[in-house]
Design a protein around this motif. Sequence first.
Motif, PDB file in Angstrom:
ATOM      1  N   GLY A  85       0.854  -1.123   0.025  1.00 61.52           N
ATOM      2  CA  GLY A  85      -0.079   0.002   0.105  1.00 61.52           C
ATOM      3  C   GLY A  85       0.704   1.183   0.132  1.00 61.52           C
ATOM      4  O   GLY A  85       0.624   2.310  -0.592  1.00 61.52           O
ATOM      5  N   ASN A  86       1.712   1.274   0.806  1.00 62.14           N
ATOM      6  CA  ASN A  86       2.727   2.399   0.848  1.00 62.14           C
ATOM      7  C   ASN A  86       3.552   2.758  -0.344  1.00 62.14           C
ATOM      8  O   ASN A  86       3.721   3.855  -0.786  1.00 62.14           O
ATOM      9  CB  ASN A  86       3.639   2.383   2.128  1.00 62.14           C
ATOM     10  N   GLN A  88       2.717   1.655  -3.391  1.00 57.01           N
ATOM     11  CA  GLN A  88       1.902   2.143  -4.351  1.00 57.01           C
ATOM     12  C   GLN A  88       1.363   3.557  -4.445  1.00 57.01           C
ATOM     13  O   GLN A  88       1.397   4.327  -5.436  1.00 57.01           O
ATOM     14  CB  GLN A  88       0.482   1.136  -4.485  1.00 57.01           C
ATOM     15  N   ALA A  89       1.263   4.033  -3.039  1.00 57.97           N
ATOM     16  CA  ALA A  89       1.068   5.585  -2.863  1.00 57.97           C
ATOM     17  C   ALA A  89       2.193   6.261  -3.339  1.00 57.97           C
ATOM     18  O   ALA A  89       2.053   7.460  -3.797  1.00 57.97           O
ATOM     19  CB  ALA A  89       0.666   5.603  -1.190  1.00 57.97           C
ATOM     20  N   GLN A  90       3.425   5.751  -2.900  1.00 60.77           N
ATOM     21  CA  GLN A  90       4.838   6.524  -3.352  1.00 60.77           C
ATOM     22  C   GLN A  90       4.743   6.597  -4.714  1.00 60.77           C
ATOM     23  O   GLN A  90       5.032   7.718  -5.475  1.00 60.77           O
ATOM     24  CB  GLN A  90       5.921   5.909  -2.839  1.00 60.77           C
ATOM     25  N   GLY A  92       2.344   6.762  -6.867  1.00 65.78           N
ATOM     26  CA  GLY A  92       1.268   7.582  -7.192  1.00 65.78           C
ATOM     27  C   GLY A  92       0.228   6.822  -8.129  1.00 65.78           C
ATOM     28  O   GLY A  92      -0.332   7.198  -8.991  1.00 65.78           O
ATOM     29  N   ALA A  94      -2.689   4.080  -8.325  1.00 65.45           N
ATOM     30  CA  ALA A  94      -3.498   3.309  -7.505  1.00 65.45           C
ATOM     31  C   ALA A  94      -3.921   1.828  -7.888  1.00 65.45           C
ATOM     32  O   ALA A  94      -3.862   1.444  -9.065  1.00 65.45           O
ATOM     33  CB  ALA A  94      -5.074   3.859  -7.894  1.00 65.45           C
ATOM     34  N   SER A  95      -4.040   1.000  -7.005  1.00 65.91           N
ATOM     35  CA  SER A  95      -4.087  -0.621  -7.175  1.00 65.91           C
ATOM     36  C   SER A  95      -5.319  -0.750  -7.670  1.00 65.91           C
ATOM     37  O   SER A  95      -6.341  -0.379  -7.169  1.00 65.91           O
ATOM     38  CB  SER A  95      -3.751  -1.203  -5.880  1.00 65.91           C
TER      39      SER A  95
END
Length: 227
Positions: A85-86, A88-90, A92, A94-95
Amino acid sequence: MNTRGLLDQLLKSGQDLVKNKAGGNQNKASSGGLGGLLSGASGGAIAAGAMGLLLGSKTGRRVGGKVLTYGGLAALGVIAYKAFGNWQAQQGTASQSEPQTLDRLPAAQVELHSQAILKALVAAAKADGHIDERERALIEGEFTKLDNDQELQHWLHAELNKPLDPSDVARAACTPEMAAEMYIASVMLVDEQNFMEKSYLDELARQLKLEPGLKAELERQVRQASM
């Protein structure tokens, strides 16, 4: 074979070892490793005892604290899920779907993940090259007690006696989530200050085809969980 039960028992026993050391029972822990602590336990105690002899004090040093507050095996899945999750957020990005880590899978798939993770743990325990003949004999002696699971006994025997090969370990990863969980388990076990063990870890990450950012996030999550 029930690798799930063995692995869950082993990971939970790491917390017991930490508690025993904190309580002043260090001699007992160091003399028998997890095998000594599990000698009076039931269920997967014999199998976990065999693995405890292999992992020895490393498990007490690395597997403990907050890593296990999630509950044994599930901890690896929780850590992997957070890391994905982290990361993928880094990035940018979205999964499209949630990571299918072992804390979110049906039993049959958890068993597949467990076998891959256990394979990674056995290899990581050998990464410093210091399993001597006496230790090997003790471990083999524990394996012979697995009368109720001959398949697991033979599998562990084969894994123990294989030459250390990160590419062979990595081939057990069928999904990115499995690769992440195997890497987490390995990071939890190895001493990154040891050149041989750190080199093994880096090569394993390469063979698992972990993106550098994900690799770093997995390591960060393990450090946070172990504090």
